[in-house]
Scaffold this active site. Structure first.
Site, PDB file in Angstrom:
ATOM      1  N   HIS A  77      -8.156  -5.224  -0.835  1.00 20.67           N
ATOM      2  CA  HIS A  77      -6.948  -4.496  -0.432  1.00 20.67           C
ATOM      3  C   HIS A  77      -6.269  -5.247   0.705  1.00 20.67           C
ATOM      4  CE1 HIS A  77      -4.279  -1.063  -0.356  1.00 20.67           C
ATOM      5  NE2 HIS A  77      -4.384  -1.016   0.960  1.00 20.67           N
ATOM      6  N   SER A 107       0.828  -1.197   0.000  1.00 25.55           N
ATOM      7  CA  SER A 107       0.000   0.000   0.000  1.00 25.55           C
ATOM      8  C   SER A 107       0.869   1.256   0.000  1.00 25.55           C
ATOM      9  CB  SER A 107      -0.948  -0.051   1.206  1.00 25.55           C
ATOM     10  OG  SER A 107      -2.020   0.838   1.062  1.00 25.55           O
ATOM     11  N   ASP A 123      -9.322  -4.032  -6.130  1.00 26.32           N
ATOM     12  CA  ASP A 123      -8.845  -3.337  -4.934  1.00 26.32           C
ATOM     13  C   ASP A 123      -9.619  -2.026  -4.746  1.00 26.32           C
ATOM     14  OD1 ASP A 123      -7.340  -1.823  -3.028  1.00 26.32           O
ATOM     15  OD2 ASP A 123      -5.550  -3.005  -3.507  1.00 26.32           O
TER      16      ASP A 123
END
Length: 412
Positions: free
Chosen positions: A356, A199, A327
């Site tokens: 995610h 991320s 995502d």
């Protein structure tokens, strides 16, 4: 929700269920280097890297039933219910040039157990994440079990890392990353260095690779769930159910901020400390504190200049990017596919599902390691087998002496 940082399945493709083709049917056979058509695999380094991936990519991507039917269900399930491997860590607090501090968590005992040339893997968690997160722990234990020396880079304020100056970390600031890599390289000069980021940590890692380019001391890297374009990601962050993640991450940021509020007591100028302390969204926090701390005129200016999508073309080290098509936080449309395809050092794998930081699929689903972990290790071990032991990044002697005098160790 503040925990968000952003297996056995059955398949008709299993060898026991494959039937002889009917007469007259055309059958497409996959070569050794092929991937299963359920995955998108592209990149300038595709033909070089793909044959090294022995697990998962040759099989259909089968998301775990029920859990992975919805991207939000999968994201939340992985965050709250995925197992957290127990491992004893040794913490090292590194004081950086501006007086700030970051925390490095090593596997306790590895400095005695592993030889000095064992490959070193640096892990960069997502926003507000740290060594306590399940996805980090699974990657740590997977790599450590294969003889890798692993260290988690907890950014300022994350993973209970101390905050010693009135400045947190950001997507734009690479100074801490540079110092951590330099310190780790100086400590293990005989070892090759690698990194994995998730991320926001992936965004920072790819920006570091692009900025350092040919001089990068890493021998390879993996980017997972990278938002790539923070402007695009911010647009989606305020739509529908994504507001739940936005509020959860904002609460996590406020919690970290309030622990160290006294450091920010007399901040003037454009700082809006009340807005940051009571932020209802990540954007509020960035408006009140982050963008001012790092000299940006606006939040959009900060997001635009901190995105890693523009860094891909400058990457000169082997880089594997893995993304999920669905995502909710790192939109698929933000992936810089063209630059990845044109860069001979990069390869991209996109799974049809995964949410995610989810990827609840593969042999260890639903509670074990994510589908990506075996793929990441295949890639890293391939690089390590072919890596040269020459030209190591040593760092200057002054930095080594300074850091060795400013390190503190505790067990966590």
């Amino acid at each position: 929700m503040a925990k968000l940082s952003f297996g056995s399945t059955f398949s008709i493709f299993h060898s026991r269920h494959i039937r002889p083709p009917l007469a007259g049917c055309h059958v497409t056979k996959m070569t050794v280097a092929d991937h299963h058509p359920s995955l998108e695999v592209v990149g300038g380094a595709r033909d070089r890297f793909l044959p090294s991936l022995h697990t998962n990519v040759r099989l259909p991507y089968n998301p775990f039933p029920l859990i992975a039917w919805n991207r939000h269900v999968e994201t939340i399930f992985a965050s709250f219910f995925r197992s957290i491997p127990q491992v004893r860590l040794r913490r090292e607090c590194l004081r950086v040039k501006d007086g700030g501090s970051v925390a490095l968590d090593w596997v306790s005992g590895d400095h005695r157990r592993l030889p000095p040339d064992s490959p070193v893997l640096i892990l960069l968690p997502g926003l507000t994440g740290g060594s306590q997160d399940s996805y980090v722990r699974h990657m740590l234990t997977k790599a450590n079990g294969k003889g890798w020396r692993v260290v988690v880079f907890n950014s300022r304020g994350c993973g209970e890392s101390p905050v010693t100056t009135p400045q947190f970390y950001s997507a734009s600031f690479l100074g801490d990353t540079y110092e951590v890599v330099k310190h780790v390289g100086a400590r293990y000069p005989e070892a090759n260095l690698y990194a994995v980021g998730w991320s926001l940590g992936a965004n920072i890692l790819v920006r570091f690779l692009g900025q350092e380019s040919h001089a990068c001391p890493l021998s390879g890297a993996v980017s997972l769930c990278n938002p790539f374009n923070l402007v695009t990601a911010d647009e989606d962050f305020h739509k529908g159910f994504n507001n739940v993640y936005d509020k959860a991450l904002a609460r996590a940021l406020c919690k970290i901020f309030k622990k160290h509020a006294l450091l920010f007591e007399d901040m003037g100028g454009e700082f809006n400390i009340p807005l940051a302390a009571n932020a209802k969204s990540v954007r509020d926090f960035d408006e009140g504190l982050t963008r001012v701390s790092f000299g940006f005129k606006s939040v959009d200016d900060y997001y635009s200049n901190s995105s890693s999508c523009d860094s891909i073309k400058h990457v000169q080290r082997p880089l594997l990017c893995i993304q999920a098509e669905n995502d909710p936080i790192a939109p698929s449309r933000a992936i810089p596919r063209e630059d990845i395809e044109e860069n001979p050092n990069c390869m991209l794998i996109v799974t049809p599902k995964g949410g995610h930081l989810g990827w609840v699929a593969g042999a260890e689903a639903p509670l074990g390691a994510p589908w990506t972990d075996p793929v990441v290790m295949d890639f890293l071990e391939y690089l390590e087998r072919g890596a040269s032991k020459t030209g190591k990044f040593l760092g200057d002697s002054e930095a080594v002496q300074r850091s060795s005098g400013e390190l503190h160790h505790i067990e966590v």
